[in-house]
Every structure is written in structure tokens, then in C-alpha cells.
Design a protein around this motif. Structure first.
Motif, PDB file in Angstrom:
ATOM      1  N   VAL A  75     -38.420  30.373  68.387  1.00 12.88           N
ATOM      2  CA  VAL A  75     -37.956  30.239  69.774  1.00 12.88           C
ATOM      3  C   VAL A  75     -36.572  30.871  69.928  1.00 12.88           C
ATOM      4  CG1 VAL A  75     -37.267  28.581  71.560  1.00 12.88           C
ATOM      5  CG2 VAL A  75     -39.388  28.239  70.287  1.00 12.88           C
ATOM      6  N   ALA A  76     -35.697  30.659  68.964  1.00  9.16           N
ATOM      7  CA  ALA A  76     -34.359  31.257  69.025  1.00  9.16           C
ATOM      8  C   ALA A  76     -34.462  32.784  69.036  1.00  9.16           C
ATOM      9  CB  ALA A  76     -33.510  30.777  67.847  1.00  9.16           C
ATOM     10  N   GLU A  77     -35.362  33.344  68.247  1.00  5.99           N
ATOM     11  CA  GLU A  77     -35.562  34.795  68.225  1.00  5.99           C
ATOM     12  C   GLU A  77     -36.070  35.294  69.578  1.00  5.99           C
ATOM     13  OE1 GLU A  77     -35.424  38.611  66.895  1.00  5.99           O
ATOM     14  OE2 GLU A  77     -34.707  36.868  65.808  1.00  5.99           O
ATOM     15  N   LEU A  78     -36.992  34.562  70.183  1.00 12.82           N
ATOM     16  CA  LEU A  78     -37.479  34.937  71.516  1.00 12.82           C
ATOM     17  C   LEU A  78     -36.345  34.916  72.537  1.00 12.82           C
ATOM     18  CD1 LEU A  78     -40.870  32.992  71.687  1.00 12.82           C
ATOM     19  CD2 LEU A  78     -40.544  35.461  71.399  1.00 12.82           C
ATOM     20  N   MET A  79     -35.488  33.923  72.439  1.00  9.05           N
ATOM     21  CA  MET A  79     -34.351  33.827  73.359  1.00  9.05           C
ATOM     22  C   MET A  79     -33.389  35.005  73.155  1.00  9.05           C
ATOM     23  SD  MET A  79     -33.847  29.699  73.150  1.00  9.05           S
ATOM     24  CE  MET A  79     -32.518  29.522  74.314  1.00  9.05           C
ATOM     25  N   ARG A  80     -33.124  35.354  71.895  1.00 13.34           N
ATOM     26  CA  ARG A  80     -32.259  36.508  71.620  1.00 13.34           C
ATOM     27  C   ARG A  80     -32.879  37.793  72.160  1.00 13.34           C
ATOM     28  NH1 ARG A  80     -31.321  33.805  66.864  1.00 13.34           N
ATOM     29  NH2 ARG A  80     -32.980  34.923  65.799  1.00 13.34           N
ATOM     30  N   ASP A  81     -34.181  37.959  71.947  1.00 12.46           N
ATOM     31  CA  ASP A  81     -34.873  39.145  72.454  1.00 12.46           C
ATOM     32  C   ASP A  81     -34.780  39.228  73.973  1.00 12.46           C
ATOM     33  OD1 ASP A  81     -35.585  39.856  69.882  1.00 12.46           O
ATOM     34  OD2 ASP A  81     -37.675  39.229  70.078  1.00 12.46           O
ATOM     35  N   ALA A  82     -34.963  38.091  74.644  1.00 11.48           N
ATOM     36  CA  ALA A  82     -34.878  38.073  76.102  1.00 11.48           C
ATOM     37  C   ALA A  82     -33.476  38.450  76.565  1.00 11.48           C
ATOM     38  CB  ALA A  82     -35.283  36.701  76.640  1.00 11.48           C
ATOM     39  N   LEU A  83     -32.460  37.919  75.909  1.00 13.10           N
ATOM     40  CA  LEU A  83     -31.083  38.262  76.271  1.00 13.10           C
ATOM     41  C   LEU A  83     -30.790  39.736  76.000  1.00 13.10           C
ATOM     42  CD1 LEU A  83     -28.954  35.189  75.183  1.00 13.10           C
ATOM     43  CD2 LEU A  83     -29.295  36.068  77.491  1.00 13.10           C
ATOM     44  N   ASP A  84     -31.313  40.259  74.900  1.00  9.75           N
ATOM     45  CA  ASP A  84     -31.106  41.667  74.580  1.00  9.75           C
ATOM     46  C   ASP A  84     -31.736  42.580  75.629  1.00  9.75           C
ATOM     47  OD1 ASP A  84     -29.691  41.001  72.312  1.00  9.75           O
ATOM     48  OD2 ASP A  84     -31.360  41.382  70.929  1.00  9.75           O
ATOM     49  N   ALA A  85     -32.803  42.119  76.274  1.00 12.00           N
ATOM     50  CA  ALA A  85     -33.492  42.922  77.284  1.00 12.00           C
ATOM     51  C   ALA A  85     -32.783  42.877  78.637  1.00 12.00           C
ATOM     52  CB  ALA A  85     -34.936  42.438  77.440  1.00 12.00           C
ATOM     53  N   ALA A  86     -31.873  41.940  78.815  1.00  8.79           N
ATOM     54  CA  ALA A  86     -31.182  41.783  80.105  1.00  8.79           C
ATOM     55  C   ALA A  86     -30.028  42.785  80.198  1.00  8.79           C
ATOM     56  CB  ALA A  86     -30.657  40.361  80.251  1.00  8.79           C
ATOM     57  N   PRO A  87     -29.960  43.519  81.298  1.00 10.89           N
ATOM     58  CA  PRO A  87     -28.839  44.448  81.451  1.00 10.89           C
ATOM     59  C   PRO A  87     -27.503  43.718  81.616  1.00 10.89           C
ATOM     60  CG  PRO A  87     -30.276  44.523  83.373  1.00 10.89           C
ATOM     61  CD  PRO A  87     -30.910  43.616  82.376  1.00 10.89           C
ATOM     62  N   ASP A  88     -27.536  42.499  82.129  1.00 12.86           N
ATOM     63  CA  ASP A  88     -26.324  41.695  82.312  1.00 12.86           C
ATOM     64  C   ASP A  88     -26.551  40.341  81.643  1.00 12.86           C
ATOM     65  OD1 ASP A  88     -24.187  40.150  83.149  1.00 12.86           O
ATOM     66  OD2 ASP A  88     -24.281  40.824  85.234  1.00 12.86           O
ATOM     67  N   ARG A  89     -26.140  40.242  80.392  1.00 10.75           N
ATOM     68  CA  ARG A  89     -26.368  39.007  79.626  1.00 10.75           C
ATOM     69  C   ARG A  89     -25.725  37.800  80.292  1.00 10.75           C
ATOM     70  NH1 ARG A  89     -27.507  40.086  73.632  1.00 10.75           N
ATOM     71  NH2 ARG A  89     -26.981  37.902  73.350  1.00 10.75           N
ATOM     72  N   GLY A  90     -24.533  37.981  80.824  1.00 10.26           N
ATOM     73  CA  GLY A  90     -23.836  36.874  81.480  1.00 10.26           C
ATOM     74  C   GLY A  90     -24.626  36.331  82.656  1.00 10.26           C
ATOM     75  N   ALA A  91     -25.168  37.220  83.461  1.00  6.71           N
ATOM     76  CA  ALA A  91     -25.968  36.786  84.610  1.00  6.71           C
ATOM     77  C   ALA A  91     -27.237  36.085  84.142  1.00  6.71           C
ATOM     78  CB  ALA A  91     -26.316  37.983  85.500  1.00  6.71           C
ATOM     79  N   ALA A  92     -27.864  36.613  83.103  1.00  2.51           N
ATOM     80  CA  ALA A  92     -29.080  35.981  82.578  1.00  2.51           C
ATOM     81  C   ALA A  92     -28.767  34.590  82.040  1.00  2.51           C
ATOM     82  CB  ALA A  92     -29.703  36.850  81.489  1.00  2.51           C
ATOM     83  N   LEU A  93     -27.672  34.465  81.307  1.00  2.11           N
ATOM     84  CA  LEU A  93     -27.276  33.153  80.785  1.00  2.11           C
ATOM     85  C   LEU A  93     -26.961  32.180  81.926  1.00  2.11           C
ATOM     86  CD1 LEU A  93     -25.076  34.149  77.732  1.00  2.11           C
ATOM     87  CD2 LEU A  93     -27.170  32.781  77.677  1.00  2.11           C
ATOM     88  N   ALA A  94     -26.272  32.677  82.964  1.00  2.00           N
ATOM     89  CA  ALA A  94     -25.948  31.813  84.106  1.00  2.00           C
ATOM     90  C   ALA A  94     -27.213  31.322  84.790  1.00  2.00           C
ATOM     91  CB  ALA A  94     -25.060  32.563  85.100  1.00  2.00           C
ATOM     92  N   ARG A  95     -28.194  32.202  84.973  1.00  2.00           N
ATOM     93  CA  ARG A  95     -29.463  31.784  85.588  1.00  2.00           C
ATOM     94  C   ARG A  95     -30.178  30.762  84.721  1.00  2.00           C
ATOM     95  NH1 ARG A  95     -31.773  34.949  90.031  1.00  2.00           N
ATOM     96  NH2 ARG A  95     -29.885  35.770  90.952  1.00  2.00           N
ATOM     97  N   PHE A  96     -30.167  31.016  83.411  1.00  2.00           N
ATOM     98  CA  PHE A  96     -30.812  30.088  82.496  1.00  2.00           C
ATOM     99  C   PHE A  96     -30.156  28.708  82.572  1.00  2.00           C
ATOM    100  CE2 PHE A  96     -30.833  28.098  78.239  1.00  2.00           C
ATOM    101  CZ  PHE A  96     -32.179  27.803  78.164  1.00  2.00           C
ATOM    102  N   LEU A  97     -28.830  28.692  82.490  1.00  2.00           N
ATOM    103  CA  LEU A  97     -28.111  27.411  82.535  1.00  2.00           C
ATOM    104  C   LEU A  97     -28.343  26.688  83.859  1.00  2.00           C
ATOM    105  CD1 LEU A  97     -24.790  28.422  80.800  1.00  2.00           C
ATOM    106  CD2 LEU A  97     -26.604  26.965  79.888  1.00  2.00           C
ATOM    107  N   GLY A  98     -28.458  27.443  84.933  1.00  2.00           N
ATOM    108  CA  GLY A  98     -28.731  26.827  86.227  1.00  2.00           C
ATOM    109  C   GLY A  98     -30.139  26.283  86.351  1.00  2.00           C
ATOM    110  N   SER A  99     -31.011  26.699  85.449  1.00  2.00           N
ATOM    111  CA  SER A  99     -32.409  26.275  85.548  1.00  2.00           C
ATOM    112  C   SER A  99     -32.760  25.089  84.662  1.00  2.00           C
ATOM    113  CB  SER A  99     -33.330  27.446  85.195  1.00  2.00           C
ATOM    114  OG  SER A  99     -33.261  27.731  83.808  1.00  2.00           O
ATOM    115  N   ILE A 100     -31.825  24.679  83.783  1.00  2.00           N
ATOM    116  CA  ILE A 100     -32.145  23.571  82.873  1.00  2.00           C
ATOM    117  C   ILE A 100     -31.476  22.288  83.354  1.00  2.00           C
ATOM    118  CG2 ILE A 100     -32.523  25.117  80.913  1.00  2.00           C
ATOM    119  CD1 ILE A 100     -29.783  24.298  79.843  1.00  2.00           C
ATOM    120  N   PRO A 101     -32.049  21.144  82.987  1.00  2.00           N
ATOM    121  CA  PRO A 101     -31.490  19.860  83.417  1.00  2.00           C
ATOM    122  C   PRO A 101     -30.078  19.621  82.866  1.00  2.00           C
ATOM    123  CG  PRO A 101     -33.675  19.572  82.450  1.00  2.00           C
ATOM    124  CD  PRO A 101     -33.265  20.986  82.207  1.00  2.00           C
ATOM    125  N   GLU A 102     -29.336  18.784  83.544  1.00  2.00           N
ATOM    126  CA  GLU A 102     -27.956  18.490  83.167  1.00  2.00           C
ATOM    127  C   GLU A 102     -27.839  17.978  81.740  1.00  2.00           C
ATOM    128  OE1 GLU A 102     -24.098  18.120  82.690  1.00  2.00           O
ATOM    129  OE2 GLU A 102     -24.982  19.154  84.400  1.00  2.00           O
TER     130      GLU A 102
END
Length: 113
Positions: free
Chosen positions: A75-102
Motif C-alpha cells: 500500500v505504501a508503494e502504491l501511495m508513493r507511485d500515486a504521488l510520483d504521478a501527480a504534477p503537484d505533490r503538495g496539491a495531491a497531498l492536500a486533497r488526500f488529507l482533506g478526504s480522510i477522517p480527523e
């Protein structure tokens, strides 16, 4: 990004849950509700081996299969791969963090500290 088909994921779940190397017959028995042929199970295990997710060792007449990495490592490898595919890692991380429970955001904060 390494993707798995539905049957490949089911086989990986069996291997991760087994806790010890298993035979193709063990996998077939665990998926008995699907009524898969032995050749189908062997084909899936072979694909997983070619993808580098599974290894096999001969034990007597049968091969025993085990995962190369834990479920969490995968799962960690899949997450790294997904982040590597994002042109803006910060934006992808922000969206991810906004989508998970507190409580999961709090767990991430604790891990980062």
C-alpha cells in the motif's frame, strides 16, 4: 503504477493472510466459492510472480508461494507511485488529507512528530 486485477487482489489477500507460504491448491481452496480451475490459479500466481509481488519455492512436488512484501509495504508503494504521478505533490497531498477522517489526520500528525 502497478495495478492488480480483482482476482489478483483476492489471491494477494489470501497470501498476506496466510502467514506462511502456501500452495496453489491452498489458494484454490480458499477461493472455492469462485470455482476456479487449478490452471487459472497457477496463471494468476505466475502473473503475480512476474510483477515481483510473489516468490515461489519448490517443496516436494509442489511450489509454495509467498508475498515479497507485506500488505502495508504494498500500500505504501502504491501511495508513493500515486504521488510520483501527480504534477503537484503538495496539491495531491492536500486533497488526500482533506478526504480522510480527523482521527486519521491526527494519526498522521503523531507519526510526523
Amino acid at each position: 503504477m502497478l495495478t492488480l486485477g480483482e482476482l489478483e487482489r483476492a489471491v494477494m489477500e489470501i497470501l498476506w493472510s496466510a502467514g506462511a507460504p502456501v500452495t496453489a491448491r491452498d489458494v484454490q481452496d480458499a477461493l472455492a466459492h469462485r470455482q476456479l480451475a487449478t490452471t487459472t490459479v497457477l496463471t494468476v500466481l505466475g502473473r503475480l510472480e512476474r510483477k515481483g509481488l510473489v516468490t515461489r519455492e519448490r517443496a516436494g512436488r509442489a511450489h509454495h508461494y509467498r508475498t515479497v512484501a507485506s500488505r502495508e509495504d504494498h500500500v505504501a508503494e502504491l501511495m508513493r507511485d500515486a504521488l510520483d504521478a501527480a504534477p503537484d505533490r503538495g496539491a495531491a497531498l492536500a486533497r488526500f488529507l482533506g478526504s480522510i477522517p480527523e482521527d486519521e489526520r491526527a494519526a498522521l500528525r503523531n507519526l510526523l512528530d
